[in-house]
Enzyme design. Sequence first.
Site, mmCIF file in Angstrom:
data_model
loop_
_atom_site.group_PDB
_atom_site.id
_atom_site.type_symbol
_atom_site.label_atom_id
_atom_site.label_comp_id
_atom_site.label_asym_id
_atom_site.label_seq_id
_atom_site.Cartn_x
_atom_site.Cartn_y
_atom_site.Cartn_z
ATOM 1 N N ARG A 1 -66.515 57.240 -15.301
ATOM 2 C CA ARG A 1 -66.212 58.662 -15.191
ATOM 3 C C ARG A 1 -66.801 59.153 -13.880
ATOM 4 N NH1 ARG A 1 -62.829 57.977 -18.386
ATOM 5 N NH2 ARG A 1 -62.391 59.097 -20.340
ATOM 6 N N GLU B 1 -60.995 66.262 -10.768
ATOM 7 C CA GLU B 1 -59.689 65.624 -10.786
ATOM 8 C C GLU B 1 -58.604 66.664 -11.029
ATOM 9 O OE1 GLU B 1 -59.759 62.391 -13.604
ATOM 10 O OE2 GLU B 1 -61.353 61.342 -12.532
ATOM 11 N N HIS C 1 -56.932 57.992 -11.161
ATOM 12 C CA HIS C 1 -57.309 57.795 -12.568
ATOM 13 C C HIS C 1 -56.181 57.097 -13.341
ATOM 14 C CE1 HIS C 1 -60.106 59.527 -15.902
ATOM 15 N NE2 HIS C 1 -59.678 58.311 -16.202
#
Length: 328
Positions: free
Chosen positions: A236, A265, A284
């Site tokens: 993360r 993000e 991601h």
Amino acid sequence: MARIVSTKPLSMAQREKLARFGDVACPPEDRRFSQAELFAALQDAVGLITFGTRVDETLLEQAPSLKVASTASVGYDHFDLAAMRRRHILGAHTPHVLDDTVADLGMALMLAVARRIVELDGYVRGGEWKKGDEEALYGVDVHHRTLGIVGMGRIGRALAKRAKFGFSMNILYHARSRHDDVEQAFGARYADLPDLLHESDFVVLLTPLTPDTENLMNEERFRRMKPSAIFINLSRGKTVDEDALVQALREGWIRGAGLDVYRQEPVPSDHPLLSLSNVVCVPHIGSATQATRTAMLDLAIDNLIAVLDGRTKDAYIVPELRDLAQEG
């Protein structure tokens, strides 16, 4: 009438599978719910299927009948666990089905940074390639190097398997406890984090985000790495102090980095990481294949159905809320 809500579109077969619990509300294929639409749908909802939507007090106030929130992801830091506990709402997630896909990406990032794939692709496309470049195009080997894995869960095991048997790498790992099966299967060696950082040619971060792992990789820890080492983050974004990472890359504390996750993000277009040629950034995509994302959604649906059927033992309840399931 009771309702199941999904924050993303579902197929007809998936909707039919859920229909016995009530109406199924999901957005059409070409868009997502607005917040107002989501909140309206949640008024009678007993189950929620989410893909990263924050499940917090604000959302839960709109869902007085909710019994379970099931996320189509292995990570669940978007669950406000305290708020869910107060309302006795179970949370489920989808571990295991994405292990091999994420491990594939880990190897891809290691290779891309080590062999400068993205940088040299631009070099060719920009017309800069000429005879005699030679050393200017050199990267570093991955095979027979030392891989340090921080967080030895199922993804870590899948990555260790690829590294050991595909690239003859030496495996170090750091985790909350030792894993004899990993040591026997891959010849892996347990190491304290400082030692792992000091000895590894590649460091792959795979820890979940917890208060203990936030900013786990900071200035002190990047300085412990070899100047020739490459850092990969598959965990993360908040597990890394990005300012320290930028400094490490600019000043040569480490050779390069491959990143799938970020503190914010999507990443702002002016983020300094995006200006560095020794970083490979992807959006991601750890589990982003059609087969894996479908399997994750199917498991999220199965988890939700198991809870509503009273079969909580058959669902992947997040560890922090398992005692609620045991209470019934």
